[in-house]
Design an enzyme around this catalytic site. Structure first.
Site, PDB file in Angstrom:
ATOM      1  N   HIS A 241       0.813  -1.219   0.000  1.00 21.28           N
ATOM      2  CA  HIS A 241       0.000   0.000   0.000  1.00 21.28           C
ATOM      3  C   HIS A 241       0.852   1.277   0.000  1.00 21.28           C
ATOM      4  CE1 HIS A 241      -3.458  -2.538   1.222  1.00 21.28           C
ATOM      5  NE2 HIS A 241      -2.637  -3.092   2.075  1.00 21.28           N
TER       6      HIS A 241
HETATM    7  O1  RIB Z   1      -4.599  -0.005   4.988  1.00 20.40           O
HETATM    8  C1  RIB Z   1      -3.220  -0.027   4.697  1.00 20.40           C
HETATM    9  C2  RIB Z   1      -2.485   0.984   5.531  1.00 20.40           C
HETATM   10  O2  RIB Z   1      -2.632   0.658   6.904  1.00 20.40           O
HETATM   11  C3  RIB Z   1      -0.963   0.986   5.272  1.00 20.40           C
HETATM   12  O3  RIB Z   1      -0.453   2.273   5.486  1.00 20.40           O
HETATM   13  C4  RIB Z   1      -0.439   0.053   6.315  1.00 20.40           C
HETATM   14  O4  RIB Z   1       0.923   0.354   6.691  1.00 20.40           O
HETATM   15  C5  RIB Z   1      -1.353   0.352   7.466  1.00 20.40           C
HETATM   16  O5  RIB Z   1      -0.839   1.505   8.133  1.00 20.40           O
END
Ligand code: RIB
Ligand code: CA
Length: 316
Positions: A241
């Protein structure tokens, strides 16, 4: 294309995918990482701050200051952290060098304000954890927040969720903070699950990156993260992500966006933390976010793996 690197601050809750995002930035000449600010999210603030320091130690970049920020959400504590994904320390218990330097004494919000007011070029801020620090910046240093050149947020989703049916973890962890940030008139790009749920990096993508210490950490990290994905989604493919958000910072346009009005549900029901994205512009509200809907996956893999390899050649 400017050859002068863009000054960058990453606000983060490391976090296995945060770690790869930070390393990606360090391996990319398009940006100059002038600071890292930490926030509670995936794990405690103590862990996210220590993890940020250890990631910079791994990369030989202890010259980059780390400032610790908010230890909890603005109004209501997040119902849970994400150690079930990232391990009890937030980095899978993977071997990393101990920090040789402490965080700076300033609070993250003070650090952000000082850097934004003193840096001649517009600073890009990549927010890849809960938005508590950014909301506090907007509230306490509006003149500094107004100098943000670009705010790229990993968070939210036009459709779907990961910690609730329609909520993504970073927004869900502090909805009031997210609401304040989305309504602050900042030049905001939202990199949500609509694209990051396809930001797949496989063990195969990172195996064979070499025997450098960055390569070893990346392989171990994707391996650990992949085991969570195997249990949860039935595949060891990992969703990177945060690295996709940083890829958009480094290669603007790798993600296709559409300008829409976005607000955040701060209620107390199952939809708390939902980003409500007006994709069909039916509310009449002016657009306030560039929402990511598509991206170039092969280019993402090429950039991420290539820059991590480049970083390893510098780290000896
Ligand atoms: O939903 C994904 C996010 O939540 C990313 O930033 C992961 O590191 C968590 O913080
Ligand atoms: Ca994160």
């Amino acid at each position: 294309m400017s050859t002068v690197p863009t000054p960058l601050i990453i606000d983060t809750d490391p976090g296995l995918d945060d770690a790869l995002a930070i390393l990606l930035a360090l391996g990319s000449p398009e940006v100059d990482l002038i600071g890292v600010t930490t926030v509670a999210g995936n794990t405690s603030l103590a862990n996210t701050t220590d993890n940020a320091l250890r990631i910079l130690e791994l990369a030989g970049r202890t010259d980059i200051p780390v400032a610790a920020g908010a230890s909890r959400a603005l109004i209501r504590e997040a119902p849970r952290t994400a150690e079930y994904v990232h391990g009890s320390d937030g980095l899978g218990g993977l071997p990393l060098p101990a920090p040789s330097v402490p965080p700076v004494a300033s609070h993250a919000v003070t650090f952000l304000a000082e850097r934004l007011l003193s840096t001649p070029k517009p600073v890009t801020v990549a927010a890849i954890g809960p938005l508590t620090n950014i909301a506090l910046l907007v509230a306490t240093h509006p003149e500094a927040a107004a100098r943000i050149g670009r705010l790229v947020v990993m968070g939210g989703a036009a459709r779907g969720g990961n910690v609730a049916p329609t909520a993504e973890f970073n927004i869900w962890s502090d909805p009031e903070a997210a609401h304040r940030v989305f309504s602050a008139g900042l030049p905001l790009t939202m990199i949500g699950l609509d694209v990051t749920d396809r930001s797949v990096i496989t063990v195969g993508d990172v195996n064979g990156m070499g025997d450098g210490r960055v390569a070893r950490f990346v392989e171990d990290s994707v391996g650990f993260y992949g085991r969570f994905h195997q249990d949860r989604y039935g595949t060891t493919d990992t969703y990177q992500h945060d690295a996709l958000a940083l890829a958009e910072v480094i290669i603007p346009g790798i993600v296709e966006t559409s300008h829409h009005y976005v607000t955040v549900d701060c209620g107390e029901t199952l939809s708390r933390g939902t980003t409500i994205v007006d994709l069909n512009d039916v509310t009449g509200h002016p657009p306030n976010a560039h929402v990511a809907l598509e991206f170039d996956h092969p280019r993402f893999v090429e950039v991420l793996v290539g820059r991590l390899k480049d970083l390893d050649t510098k780290v000896r």
